[in-house]
Every structure is written in C-alpha cells, then in structure tokens.
Scaffold this motif. Structure first.
Motif, PDB file in Angstrom:
ATOM      1  N   LEU A 228       1.003  -1.220   0.137  1.00  0.00           N
ATOM      2  CA  LEU A 228       0.018   0.024   0.050  1.00  0.00           C
ATOM      3  C   LEU A 228       0.985   1.248  -0.077  1.00  0.00           C
ATOM      4  CD1 LEU A 228      -2.834  -0.946   2.656  1.00  0.00           C
ATOM      5  CD2 LEU A 228      -2.888  -1.392   0.281  1.00  0.00           C
ATOM      6  N   PHE A 229       2.074   1.132   0.626  1.00  0.00           N
ATOM      7  CA  PHE A 229       2.890   2.197   0.755  1.00  0.00           C
ATOM      8  C   PHE A 229       3.534   2.529  -0.571  1.00  0.00           C
ATOM      9  CE2 PHE A 229       3.127   1.750   5.545  1.00  0.00           C
ATOM     10  CZ  PHE A 229       2.779   2.938   5.782  1.00  0.00           C
ATOM     11  N   ALA A 230       3.768   1.669  -1.382  1.00  0.00           N
ATOM     12  CA  ALA A 230       4.251   1.448  -2.790  1.00  0.00           C
ATOM     13  C   ALA A 230       3.619   2.116  -3.776  1.00  0.00           C
ATOM     14  CB  ALA A 230       4.748   0.027  -3.121  1.00  0.00           C
ATOM     15  N   GLN A 231       2.017   2.297  -3.601  1.00  0.00           N
ATOM     16  CA  GLN A 231       1.279   2.934  -4.634  1.00  0.00           C
ATOM     17  C   GLN A 231       1.585   4.396  -4.546  1.00  0.00           C
ATOM     18  OE1 GLN A 231      -2.725   1.987  -3.089  1.00  0.00           O
ATOM     19  NE2 GLN A 231      -2.602  -0.028  -3.406  1.00  0.00           N
ATOM     20  N   ASP A 232       1.260   4.923  -5.780  1.00  0.00           N
ATOM     21  CA  ASP A 232       1.396   6.372  -5.933  1.00  0.00           C
ATOM     22  C   ASP A 232       0.734   7.067  -4.646  1.00  0.00           C
ATOM     23  OD1 ASP A 232       2.797   5.699  -8.328  1.00  0.00           O
ATOM     24  OD2 ASP A 232       1.177   5.900  -9.574  1.00  0.00           O
ATOM     25  N   PRO A 233       1.154   8.325  -4.477  1.00  0.00           N
ATOM     26  CA  PRO A 233       0.367   9.079  -3.537  1.00  0.00           C
ATOM     27  C   PRO A 233      -0.993   9.399  -3.427  1.00  0.00           C
ATOM     28  CG  PRO A 233       2.929   9.801  -3.746  1.00  0.00           C
ATOM     29  CD  PRO A 233       2.518   8.880  -4.989  1.00  0.00           C
ATOM     30  N   ASP A 234      -1.294   9.559  -5.054  1.00  0.00           N
ATOM     31  CA  ASP A 234      -2.750  10.095  -5.159  1.00  0.00           C
ATOM     32  C   ASP A 234      -3.575   8.834  -5.339  1.00  0.00           C
ATOM     33  OD1 ASP A 234      -1.368   9.008  -7.272  1.00  0.00           O
ATOM     34  OD2 ASP A 234      -2.417  10.052  -8.695  1.00  0.00           O
ATOM     35  N   LYS A 235      -2.997   7.716  -5.172  1.00  0.00           N
ATOM     36  CA  LYS A 235      -3.894   6.587  -5.065  1.00  0.00           C
ATOM     37  C   LYS A 235      -3.589   5.806  -3.726  1.00  0.00           C
ATOM     38  CE  LYS A 235      -3.365   5.492  -9.989  1.00  0.00           C
ATOM     39  NZ  LYS A 235      -3.279   4.665 -11.354  1.00  0.00           N
ATOM     40  N   ARG A 236      -2.829   6.195  -2.889  1.00  0.00           N
ATOM     41  CA  ARG A 236      -2.440   5.457  -1.703  1.00  0.00           C
ATOM     42  C   ARG A 236      -3.745   5.596  -0.724  1.00  0.00           C
ATOM     43  NH1 ARG A 236       2.528   7.708   0.536  1.00  0.00           N
ATOM     44  NH2 ARG A 236       3.368   6.696  -1.169  1.00  0.00           N
ATOM     45  N   GLN A 237      -4.155   4.548  -0.140  1.00  0.00           N
ATOM     46  CA  GLN A 237      -5.326   4.599   0.718  1.00  0.00           C
ATOM     47  C   GLN A 237      -4.622   4.967   2.133  1.00  0.00           C
ATOM     48  OE1 GLN A 237      -6.191   0.345  -0.564  1.00  0.00           O
ATOM     49  NE2 GLN A 237      -8.215   1.122  -0.714  1.00  0.00           N
ATOM     50  N   GLU A 238      -4.548   6.248   2.365  1.00  0.00           N
ATOM     51  CA  GLU A 238      -4.149   6.328   3.718  1.00  0.00           C
ATOM     52  C   GLU A 238      -5.031   6.084   4.868  1.00  0.00           C
ATOM     53  OE1 GLU A 238      -1.214   7.871   4.437  1.00  0.00           O
ATOM     54  OE2 GLU A 238      -0.508   8.411   2.246  1.00  0.00           O
ATOM     55  N   ALA A 239      -6.165   6.364   4.591  1.00  0.00           N
ATOM     56  CA  ALA A 239      -6.763   5.871   5.754  1.00  0.00           C
ATOM     57  C   ALA A 239      -7.161   4.392   6.207  1.00  0.00           C
ATOM     58  CB  ALA A 239      -8.620   6.365   5.320  1.00  0.00           C
ATOM     59  N   LEU A 240      -6.955   3.618   5.267  1.00  0.00           N
ATOM     60  CA  LEU A 240      -6.865   2.213   5.344  1.00  0.00           C
ATOM     61  C   LEU A 240      -5.316   1.910   6.242  1.00  0.00           C
ATOM     62  CD1 LEU A 240      -7.258  -0.861   4.941  1.00  0.00           C
ATOM     63  CD2 LEU A 240      -6.396  -0.723   2.749  1.00  0.00           C
ATOM     64  N   ILE A 241      -4.245   2.540   5.586  1.00  0.00           N
ATOM     65  CA  ILE A 241      -3.052   2.341   6.297  1.00  0.00           C
ATOM     66  C   ILE A 241      -3.034   2.666   7.561  1.00  0.00           C
ATOM     67  CG2 ILE A 241      -0.680   3.298   6.318  1.00  0.00           C
ATOM     68  CD1 ILE A 241      -0.858   3.383   3.279  1.00  0.00           C
ATOM     69  N   ASP A 242      -3.861   3.874   8.219  1.00  0.00           N
ATOM     70  CA  ASP A 242      -4.096   4.566   9.209  1.00  0.00           C
ATOM     71  C   ASP A 242      -4.583   3.246  10.302  1.00  0.00           C
ATOM     72  OD1 ASP A 242      -2.481   6.682   9.023  1.00  0.00           O
ATOM     73  OD2 ASP A 242      -4.479   7.913   8.375  1.00  0.00           O
ATOM     74  N   PHE A 243      -5.810   3.029   9.703  1.00  0.00           N
ATOM     75  CA  PHE A 243      -6.498   1.861  10.468  1.00  0.00           C
ATOM     76  C   PHE A 243      -5.723   0.660  10.813  1.00  0.00           C
ATOM     77  CE2 PHE A 243      -8.869  -2.130  10.231  1.00  0.00           C
ATOM     78  CZ  PHE A 243      -9.885  -1.677  11.204  1.00  0.00           C
ATOM     79  N   LEU A 244      -4.782   0.245  10.049  1.00  0.00           N
ATOM     80  CA  LEU A 244      -3.861  -1.226  10.258  1.00  0.00           C
ATOM     81  C   LEU A 244      -2.916  -0.821  10.944  1.00  0.00           C
ATOM     82  CD1 LEU A 244      -3.678  -2.728   6.741  1.00  0.00           C
ATOM     83  CD2 LEU A 244      -4.963  -3.274   8.575  1.00  0.00           C
ATOM     84  N   TYR A 245      -2.418   0.583  11.130  1.00  0.00           N
ATOM     85  CA  TYR A 245      -1.573   0.833  11.986  1.00  0.00           C
ATOM     86  C   TYR A 245      -1.977   1.361  13.479  1.00  0.00           C
ATOM     87  CZ  TYR A 245       2.089   4.255  13.755  1.00  0.00           C
ATOM     88  OH  TYR A 245       3.135   4.933  14.570  1.00  0.00           O
TER      89      TYR A 245
END
Length: 454
Positions: A380-397
């Motif tokens: 998910l981090f490797a995706q382009d910033p404009d496509k990155r699911q920041e909210a999902l990453i925050d949830f898992l974090y």
C-alpha cells in the motif's frame, strides 16, 4: 465446502439447509439404489444373463454360490457403513472439543464426506436387494449375473473410496488444513463496494425483520431485478452474519414500495451463525481458532500463529473494499444500494479487536500479527501518493499500535516487552515516511496553486 460468498435469498438458504448435511446425498442414494437395481435386473431377465453365460463372463458357478456371495458382500457393506459412521462421529467429536464446534458445519459440507456416505449407503441397499433377488435353488441361467457383477464392482469402488475417506477424516484433526481452507474461502470479496455520499434525507419506508436470528446473506442480484424500476436509495440496514431482532429494520427505502415481500425474502434470516454466511463467518472462525488455541486448556500458540498468517492473507485480499469514514459503502456497479457494514471496516473491526484481546497474553503471537500488519501495508505504501489509501493504512497502523500497547502492558518479562515494542518500531518509519511524502506532495500542490493565483 462453501466458497467465501454468503448464500443469497430465501431459496438459496433453503437449498443450503437441504444439501449441506450428512443425510441429503445418503437419502438420494437410498432412492436411487432400488431404481438402479430394478433397471439392471430388468436387463438380466431380458437377455443379459444369457449373453454373459454365452461369453463365459459369469462371476459365479452356481446359484447357491451367488446367494452366498451376495450375503457376504451385503455383510461387508453394512460393516463398512457402520465403521465409517463410527469413525466420523469419533473424529468430529474430538475435533470439535479441541478446535471449535463451528468447524463441524464446514466438515459436514465437504463433498468427499457426503459422497462416501452416499456410496456406502447405495452399495449396502443394492447388495441387500441383490441378495433378496437370488434363488439359491434355481438354475444359473435364472440367476441375475449382471446384477451380481455390478454389486461386486460397487464393493471394489467403495473399498477404495473408504480408504480415501478415512484418510481425509484422519486429516480432519490437522487444524492447519482447516485454517488454509478458511483463508482460501475468505480472501476473495463476495461483492465490490465503493464509497458514496450518505443519503441524508428521510426514508419513506422501513422493512422490519420477520423473525429474530442471524442474517444469512443479501441477494443483491435479485434485489436489482425486483427494484429495477424503483427510484431512489435503498439502504440494506443489516450485513451477513449480523444478529437482528424481530421488527428491527433490515432495509430502508427512499420511496415506498407496494410489495416489500420480495425485498425481505432476499435477506434470509437463520437461527444461528453458520458457514453459509460467507466471509464474515470465516473471518470470525479464524479468530475463534486462534483464541481457542491460546486458551489454557489447549495452549497451542503455533496454531494461533498459523491463524494470524491466514488472517493477514484475508485482510490483504479485502483491501480494495476500504471506504473512508465520511462515506457509506455502496455496490460498485449499482450505487443505489447502500450497504453499511459490508466494507473493509465492517468485516474486520470487531474480529481484529477480538484477536488483540486473545493474543495480548502471548508475546510471540502479538509480535507476529504486528509484523503481519506491516507486511500488509508495504504494497500500500508502494502505491502512487494520489492512489494511496491513507485511511486504510492508518486503520492497520492503529490496530498494530493497540495490539502492541495491550501486549506490552500484559507482558511480565522485560525482554518480552522490549521485543513487542521493537516489532512495532519497525512499522513506525514506514508510516512516518508515507506521511512525510504526502505532506511534501500537499506543499508542492499548494505552491503550484499559489503560483497560478499570482
């Protein structure tokens, strides 16, 4: 076993209740055996026995030998059927006691188990009917030789099938096999959802649940057909696996519907949780296996590690169904249907909290799951910033952080506490780097906008 998809509609639920059990195929075998026996006996009495005698294909030399052979085969078939039932009940009882009673629903639905019982039932009844049709004092030409030959062939097939079935029953106690099957069934989403703006108006009609129980599934395809000419938003208020009380709303419609029964029938309600509810049940079953394995009575943390790894596979498979908190899930190709609780958060929020509570006392399991959260986020981090699911990453974090804090607080040995915290420390740089990159992109965009304004 069933796939990860929940059953759909009232007819699908009834069909599942009929076929996902021990007795359905066996009942079909009981009905089919006399029909097959009658057909073969008819051919026997209309030239097939004479043809076998003319070509030297008789399996016996006398009618008395045929009677004795049929009696022996019928006894063997009955003994095999009894043996299989006895071993099945013993293995399932032991497995349920050690691994969880809800796995039985999946084991009973296995085609190999059902086919084995049906084959043994068919052969036993066929052999008894064959025995009854033989006259030991008649001439060999009046003996149903083809029927006897089929009886012997069925015995050979069932002996081979019994060996395979007993091997499978023995592997039933190998819990890693069940964990892998659960992960395969659950890792593919049953529906694709997107985030849409929540309907904020008043609903004209609320459809109540006709009974209390657990939602078996939602037949969205049937709902689309029945509501294709119905305007406005349709909110499905319940998700598969959710418990409802009689009278609670299961659906809300922006405009009234003259005949709402078709909608209610598309949301069947069963009396208990079962594998027919699909992914939501299977995810919770993985957590239940892990929690049971970590209980003092079993204390098998390696099984819990396997469940944690499989849970990570399922989480990764559903990452595409994330919906931000300010949106509501809706079916991707039909946004008219709002589906609260059927997105990523609805599937995983409660099970991951339960997993955290069970794993908090086991540093090795907490460390593995924290590392799994990091591994899920790497692509998910490797995706382009404009496509990155920041909210999902925050949830898992946040899930990894909560697990770390809970496990560290329960750790009684200082080194265990350091190891738990070190696992989470490996997650932090990745998260910080992602946020720094996003902040840099935002500052660059602000600079461009300011330049354009100037």
């Amino acid at each position: 076993m069933l796939s990860g998809n929940p059953i759909t509609g009232l007819f699908g639920w009834i069909l599942h209740r009929l076929v996902a059990n021990y007795w359905f195929l066996a009942l079909c075998a009981v009905v089919a055996a006399p029909l097959a026996f009658g057909a073969i006996l008819h051919f026997d009495r209309n030239g097939l026995t004479d043809w076998m005698l003319d070509n030297g294909l008789s399996p016996v030399t006398t009618a008395d030998a045929a009677k004795e052979t049929a009696g022996i085969v019928a006894g063997i078939d009955a003994a095999l059927l009894t043996l299989f039932f006895s071993i099945s009940l013993l293995v399932l009882t032991l497995a349920a006691g050690n691994l969880g009673v809800r796995l039985i629903d999946r084991w009973l639905g296995k085609r190999l188990v059902q086919v084995s019982i049906a084959g043994l039932t068919f052969t036993t009844l066929f052999s008894v009917l064959t025995l009854a049709a033989i006259d030991s004092e008649a001439d060999l030409a009046q003996t149903p030789l083809a029927t006897i030959t089929v009886m012997l062939a069925l015995l050979a097939v069932n002996l081979a099938m019994l060996a395979v079935a007993l091997h499978d029953l023995g592997r039933t106690m190998f819990i890693d096999k069940a964990i892998d099957a659960l992960a395969k069934d659950a890792r593919t989403p049953s529906i694709d959802v997107i985030g849409v703006e929540r309907f904020t108006g008043e609903f004209a009609q609320l459809l109540p649940a006709p009974r209390s129980g657990y939602v078996e599934g939602v037949d969205l395809d049937e709902l689309e057909k029945s509501l294709k000419d119905h305007p406005g938003i349709v909110r499905i208020c319940v998700a598969p696996g959710q418990h409802v009380l009689a009278g609670e709303p299961v659906a809300a419609l922006e405009h009234r519907l003259d005949n709402p029964k078709s909608v209610v029938k598309s949301i069947p309600i069963g009396p208990f949780r079962s594998n027919s509810q699909g992914t939501v049940f299977q995810i919770r079953l993985l957590v239940e296996i892990a929690a049971r394995a970590l209980s003092p009575a079993i204390n098998d943390f390696y099984t819990a590690l396997a469940a944690a790894d499989s849970l990570a596979e399922v989480i990764a498979g559903h990452s595409g169904n994330w919906v931000d908190a300010d949106k509501i899930p809706a079916r991707a190709h039909c946004p008219q249907f709002e589906l609260p609780g059927q997105d990523f958060r609805g599937l995983f929020a409660d099970p991951l909290a339960a997993f955290r509570q069970a794993a908090a006392d086991y540093p090795s399991v907490a460390i593995r799951m924290t590392d799994n959260y990091r591994r899920i986020c790497e692509p998910l981090f490797a995706q382009d910033p404009d496509k990155r699911q920041e909210a999902l990453i925050d949830f898992l974090y946040d899930e990894a952080k909560s697990l770390t804090e809970h496990a560290a607080a329960r750790a009684q040995y200082p080194r265990d506490r350091r190891d738990i915290e070190a696992a989470f420390e490996g997650f932090k740089p990745m998260r910080m780097a992602g946020r720094d990159a996003a902040a840099t992109d935002d500052r660059a965009a602000d600079t461009i906008d300011a330049g354009q304004l100037a």
